[in-house]
Design an enzyme around this catalytic site. Structure first.
Site, mmCIF file in Angstrom:
data_model
loop_
_atom_site.group_PDB
_atom_site.id
_atom_site.type_symbol
_atom_site.label_atom_id
_atom_site.label_comp_id
_atom_site.label_asym_id
_atom_site.label_seq_id
_atom_site.Cartn_x
_atom_site.Cartn_y
_atom_site.Cartn_z
ATOM 1 N N LYS A 10 0.824 -1.205 0.000
ATOM 2 C CA LYS A 10 0.000 0.000 0.000
ATOM 3 C C LYS A 10 0.858 1.255 0.000
ATOM 4 C CE LYS A 10 -3.763 0.139 -0.091
ATOM 5 N NZ LYS A 10 -4.591 0.181 -1.334
ATOM 6 N N ILE A 53 -15.577 -1.253 -4.715
ATOM 7 C CA ILE A 53 -14.217 -1.741 -4.950
ATOM 8 C C ILE A 53 -13.315 -0.615 -5.444
ATOM 9 C CG2 ILE A 53 -12.816 -3.369 -6.299
ATOM 10 C CD1 ILE A 53 -15.216 -5.193 -6.463
ATOM 11 N N ASP A 64 -10.275 3.021 -3.699
ATOM 12 C CA ASP A 64 -8.885 3.476 -3.756
ATOM 13 C C ASP A 64 -8.716 4.645 -4.718
ATOM 14 O OD1 ASP A 64 -7.310 2.024 -1.930
ATOM 15 O OD2 ASP A 64 -7.314 0.268 -3.222
ATOM 16 N N ALA A 81 -12.286 -7.166 -11.839
ATOM 17 C CA ALA A 81 -12.974 -7.230 -10.544
ATOM 18 C C ALA A 81 -14.458 -7.497 -10.729
ATOM 19 C CB ALA A 81 -12.761 -5.931 -9.767
ATOM 20 N N VAL A 92 -14.061 -0.401 2.199
ATOM 21 C CA VAL A 92 -12.723 -0.682 2.731
ATOM 22 C C VAL A 92 -11.698 -0.534 1.609
ATOM 23 C CG1 VAL A 92 -11.234 -2.440 3.745
ATOM 24 C CG2 VAL A 92 -13.593 -2.173 4.551
ATOM 25 N N ALA A 93 -10.665 0.271 1.867
ATOM 26 C CA ALA A 93 -9.718 0.634 0.818
ATOM 27 C C ALA A 93 -8.631 -0.415 0.573
ATOM 28 C CB ALA A 93 -9.071 1.975 1.152
ATOM 29 N N ASN A 94 -8.550 -1.427 1.394
ATOM 30 C CA ASN A 94 -7.567 -2.499 1.153
ATOM 31 C C ASN A 94 -8.224 -3.858 1.389
ATOM 32 O OD1 ASN A 94 -7.657 -1.870 3.960
ATOM 33 N ND2 ASN A 94 -5.673 -2.834 4.298
ATOM 34 N N TYR A 130 1.429 0.182 -4.788
ATOM 35 C CA TYR A 130 0.175 0.838 -5.160
ATOM 36 C C TYR A 130 0.206 2.256 -4.619
ATOM 37 C CZ TYR A 130 -1.877 -3.707 -6.401
ATOM 38 O OH TYR A 130 -2.149 -4.915 -6.986
ATOM 39 N N VAL A 175 -15.677 0.091 -11.222
ATOM 40 C CA VAL A 175 -15.288 0.890 -12.382
ATOM 41 C C VAL A 175 -13.874 1.429 -12.192
ATOM 42 C CG1 VAL A 175 -15.830 2.933 -13.747
ATOM 43 C CG2 VAL A 175 -17.675 1.507 -12.828
ATOM 44 N N ARG A 216 -16.984 6.932 1.011
ATOM 45 C CA ARG A 216 -15.810 7.460 1.705
ATOM 46 C C ARG A 216 -15.041 6.270 2.256
ATOM 47 N NH1 ARG A 216 -17.234 7.065 7.078
ATOM 48 N NH2 ARG A 216 -19.447 7.327 7.623
#
Length: 366
Positions: free
Chosen positions: A75, A267, A270, A179, A298-300, A94, A239, A279
């Site tokens: 990350k 998804i 990020d 995804a 959740v960003a990860n 990333y 997307v 958010r």
């Protein structure tokens, strides 16, 4: 070169950027690998296994960052790591800079040559370093979505596949890429009523044929998205525009039309998220409610399954990391167009067009 692997510090991030097999491969090319003690524990890789593969195990992140010519991570650096950034050290991880202006500014100030996994792109427009985590996130999106559909978790109390004599849950997947396809496959496997929305008619036709008409497909438009979302139990946003901010395709007004307890899994969070109300959240506190709908942002996401994710990520990143280590960043970026597309910043300048556009910054030639 010295390749550093620090421990990830993002909330509940249990992945590590390199497996022992990756260490062995780099050492066979004449490089040295420095792994922070405990970096692999979340992925069930103890320090002793890294040592057996030939890595040097360092006691602190300070030591790893100080000694390394290349830092490879999972990350993006967090603010507490910005002070480590420097001009004579390559960063390979990333980044998702379109949604993170403070990090972009830190990289520009430090003049760091920074390569983002998510903008490495092959001539066929595929994203080889993003795809494995997209596969994981896509499959996980249905797992977490079905969990939060339970009334005990604030959901509407439906089951994806239902049972005989009861309705199936309607699952709408926005975006038919890697995804999105994996989300659709998992939802189909659970017996859901699945609709995939995408702008690419060729891609929709491909999905129809691949899954023998078991899923529905729709061309993307504001009208179609609003129509499908209004009756959905679970909406999955997948997307992606490489390097750019995700478009806001599901508006607050659309969410207000959904049934209470519907679930939305973003998804694309990020890159800023593709739902207007999205958010970033964490594994510790993954959801919140808007208009009686449950958002999971959740960003990860792949960090929840670090054993699989770590192996899949190293499988994809290792050839590019070897190219960077063997050739240096300038020669590597010039000699490999895909890797060159991964270069986001260098010498205090943004060098990726999509990133520069998203941040409103001028773009220089690498």
């Amino acid at each position: 070169m010295h390749i550093g692997v620090p421990t990830e510090i993002k909330n509940s991030e249990n992945r590590v950027a390199m497996t022992p097999a990756g260490v062995d491969a780099l050492i066979s090319h004449g490089h040295q690998v420095i792994v922070q003690s405990g970096a692999g524990l979340g992925a069930h890789i103890p320090d002793s296994v890294y040592r057996a593969a030939g890595a040097v195990v360092a006691g602190s992140s300070d030591e790893v960052w100080a000694r390394a010519d290349i830092i490879t991570k999972v990350k993006e650096p967090l603010p507490s790591e910005y002070g480590y950034l420097r001009e004579d050290q390559i960063l390979f991880t990333y980044l998702h800079l379109a949604a993170n202006r403070p990090l972009a500014d830190a990289l520009l100030t430090a003049r760091t040559p920074a390569f983002a996994y998510e903008t490495v792109q092959l001539p066929d427009r595929s994203l080889p370093l993003l795809s494995p985590m997209s596969e994981v996130a896509g499959r996980l999106s249905v797992v977490v979505g079905s969990y939060f559909l339970m009334s005990t978790q604030g959901g509407c109390g439906t089951l994806i596949g239902g049972v005989a004599g009861t309705p199936k849950a309607k699952v709408v997947v926005i975006g038919g890429g890697t995804a999105g396809e994996q989300a659709a496959v998992n939802a189909l496997g659970l017996g859901g009523d699945v609709t995939v929305i995408d702008l690419d008619l060729h891609r929709l036709r491909e999905l129809e044929n691949r899954y023998h008409g078991r899923l529905h497909t729709r061309m993307s438009s504001r009208w179609e998205i609003a129509t499908q979302v209004a009756t959905a139990d679970l909406v999955i946003g997948s997307v992606l525009i490489p390097g750019a901010s995700a478009p806001k395709l599901v508006t607050d007004e659309m969410v207000a039309s959904m049934k209470p307890g519907s679930v939305l899994v973003d998804i694309a969070i990020d890159q800023g998220g593709c739902f207007e109300g999205s958010r970033p959240t964490t594994h510790d506190n993954p959801t919140y409610v808007v208009h009686d709908a449950v958002y999971y942002c959740v960003a990860n996401m792949p960090g929840a399954v670090p054993v699989v994710s770590t192996q899949a990520l190293t499988n994809a990143t290792l050839p590019y990391l070897l190219t960077l280590a063997d050739n240096g960043w300038e020669q590597a970026a010039q000699g490999d167009a895909a890797l060159g597309g991964g270069l986001n910043t260098a010498g205090g300048r943004v060098v990726n067009r999509a990133v520069g556009s998203a941040l409103g910054l001028p773009v220089a030639q690498a």
